[in-house]
Scaffold this motif. Structure first.
Motif, mmCIF file in Angstrom:
data_model
loop_
_atom_site.group_PDB
_atom_site.id
_atom_site.type_symbol
_atom_site.label_atom_id
_atom_site.label_comp_id
_atom_site.label_asym_id
_atom_site.label_seq_id
_atom_site.Cartn_x
_atom_site.Cartn_y
_atom_site.Cartn_z
ATOM 1 N N SER A 1 0.836 -1.203 0.000
ATOM 2 C CA SER A 1 0.000 0.000 0.000
ATOM 3 C C SER A 1 0.868 1.249 0.000
ATOM 4 C CB SER A 1 -0.938 0.004 1.211
ATOM 5 O OG SER A 1 -0.194 0.024 2.403
ATOM 6 N N LEU A 2 0.285 2.311 -0.526
ATOM 7 C CA LEU A 2 0.925 3.621 -0.585
ATOM 8 C C LEU A 2 -0.151 4.641 -0.265
ATOM 9 C CD1 LEU A 2 3.463 5.308 -1.381
ATOM 10 C CD2 LEU A 2 2.498 5.391 -3.684
ATOM 11 N N GLY A 3 0.114 5.531 0.676
ATOM 12 C CA GLY A 3 -0.887 6.524 1.050
ATOM 13 C C GLY A 3 -0.250 7.815 1.505
ATOM 14 N N TYR A 4 -1.047 8.871 1.483
ATOM 15 C CA TYR A 4 -0.603 10.158 1.981
ATOM 16 C C TYR A 4 -1.632 10.647 2.990
ATOM 17 C CZ TYR A 4 1.701 14.615 2.276
ATOM 18 O OH TYR A 4 2.403 15.696 2.752
ATOM 19 N N SER A 5 -1.176 11.101 4.139
ATOM 20 C CA SER A 5 -2.060 11.637 5.171
ATOM 21 C C SER A 5 -1.940 13.145 5.210
ATOM 22 C CB SER A 5 -1.705 11.058 6.543
ATOM 23 O OG SER A 5 -1.999 9.694 6.592
ATOM 24 N N PHE A 6 -3.075 13.819 4.990
ATOM 25 C CA PHE A 6 -3.167 15.271 5.111
ATOM 26 C C PHE A 6 -3.808 15.565 6.459
ATOM 27 C CE2 PHE A 6 -3.590 14.288 0.605
ATOM 28 C CZ PHE A 6 -2.709 15.174 0.012
ATOM 29 N N ARG B 1 2.159 13.085 5.985
ATOM 30 C CA ARG B 1 3.197 12.082 5.698
ATOM 31 C C ARG B 1 2.814 11.195 4.524
ATOM 32 N NH1 ARG B 1 0.178 10.838 9.824
ATOM 33 N NH2 ARG B 1 -0.769 8.789 10.038
ATOM 34 N N LEU B 2 3.871 10.679 3.870
ATOM 35 C CA LEU B 2 3.756 9.662 2.831
ATOM 36 C C LEU B 2 4.136 8.346 3.485
ATOM 37 C CD1 LEU B 2 3.431 8.933 -0.214
ATOM 38 C CD2 LEU B 2 5.900 9.258 -0.398
ATOM 39 N N GLU B 3 3.285 7.336 3.342
ATOM 40 C CA GLU B 3 3.550 6.053 3.985
ATOM 41 C C GLU B 3 3.368 4.913 2.993
ATOM 42 O OE1 GLU B 3 2.093 3.351 7.796
ATOM 43 O OE2 GLU B 3 1.596 5.463 7.718
ATOM 44 N N THR B 4 4.309 3.986 3.011
ATOM 45 C CA THR B 4 4.191 2.772 2.218
ATOM 46 C C THR B 4 4.335 1.578 3.161
ATOM 47 O OG1 THR B 4 4.967 1.589 0.255
ATOM 48 C CG2 THR B 4 6.643 2.668 1.584
ATOM 49 N N ALA B 5 3.620 0.491 2.825
ATOM 50 C CA ALA B 5 3.636 -0.666 3.722
ATOM 51 C C ALA B 5 3.519 -1.954 2.913
ATOM 52 C CB ALA B 5 2.497 -0.580 4.727
ATOM 53 N N LEU B 6 4.049 -3.009 3.490
ATOM 54 C CA LEU B 6 3.931 -4.364 2.942
ATOM 55 C C LEU B 6 3.348 -5.230 4.057
ATOM 56 C CD1 LEU B 6 4.548 -6.220 0.524
ATOM 57 C CD2 LEU B 6 6.732 -6.736 1.635
ATOM 58 N N LEU C 1 1.975 -10.003 9.443
ATOM 59 C CA LEU C 1 3.151 -9.154 9.630
ATOM 60 C C LEU C 1 3.006 -7.943 8.720
ATOM 61 C CD1 LEU C 1 6.037 -8.647 10.746
ATOM 62 C CD2 LEU C 1 6.878 -9.962 8.779
ATOM 63 N N ARG C 2 3.189 -6.742 9.274
ATOM 64 C CA ARG C 2 3.123 -5.500 8.492
ATOM 65 C C ARG C 2 4.392 -4.706 8.741
ATOM 66 N NH1 ARG C 2 1.483 0.013 8.961
ATOM 67 N NH2 ARG C 2 0.457 0.730 7.049
ATOM 68 N N LEU C 3 5.061 -4.299 7.665
ATOM 69 C CA LEU C 3 6.253 -3.452 7.715
ATOM 70 C C LEU C 3 5.925 -2.152 6.995
ATOM 71 C CD1 LEU C 3 8.849 -6.184 6.689
ATOM 72 C CD2 LEU C 3 8.272 -5.447 9.013
#
Length: 133
Positions: free
Chosen positions: A25-30, A45-50, A67-69
């Motif tokens: 996933s890829l997301g941006y939080s405003f 922030r810009l956040e990416t996760a697997l 498991l989430r990184l």
């Protein structure tokens, strides 16, 4: 207030009776912080996760580890966080529409801002009610 649009791509697959998934996933939080508290929205922030998980059924129970990184880069401050979450759910299905669940998650964050590191354990229980129309 906060707005967090995101995009996720995932794949699920069978492993015998178990179901597994892998998701990126890829997301941006405003964020919109009150001006009297801070001059900028410091949590933008810009956040990416697997994330990887598996659901293993046995009788009326389902065992589901995951498991989430993740990596988060904050726009209005020089801060980068890496996080890891290791979770375990155990679900008991009473009927097709009702289940009981217990869960536990071990979370850890490492930040380039030393005062922001943590490790914690969360546990809980819940009930699920599914309705179909």
């Amino acid at each position: 207030s906060q707005l967090s649009p995101s995009l996720a791509l995932g794949k699920s697959f069978s492993m015998g009776k178990a179901q597994s998934f892998l998701e990126w996933s890829l997301g941006y939080s405003f964020t919109d912080s009150p001006a009297q508290l801070v001059s900028k929205d410091l949590l933008d922030r810009l956040e990416t996760a697997l994330t990887w998980g598996v659901s293993i059924p046995f009788g009326d129970f389902e065992f589901s580890p995951y498991l989430r990184l993740s990596l988060a880069d904050y726009s209005n401050q020089s801060k980068t966080d890496t996080s890891a979450n290791l979770g375990l759910d155990l679900t008991y299905s009473i009927t097709d529409w009702m289940a009981l669940r217990i869960y536990s998650t071990l979370s850890s964050r490492s930040s380039n801002n030393d005062n922001m590191d943590f490790t914690r354990m969360d546990t809980g229980a819940g009930a699920t009610l599914n309705a179909r129309f």
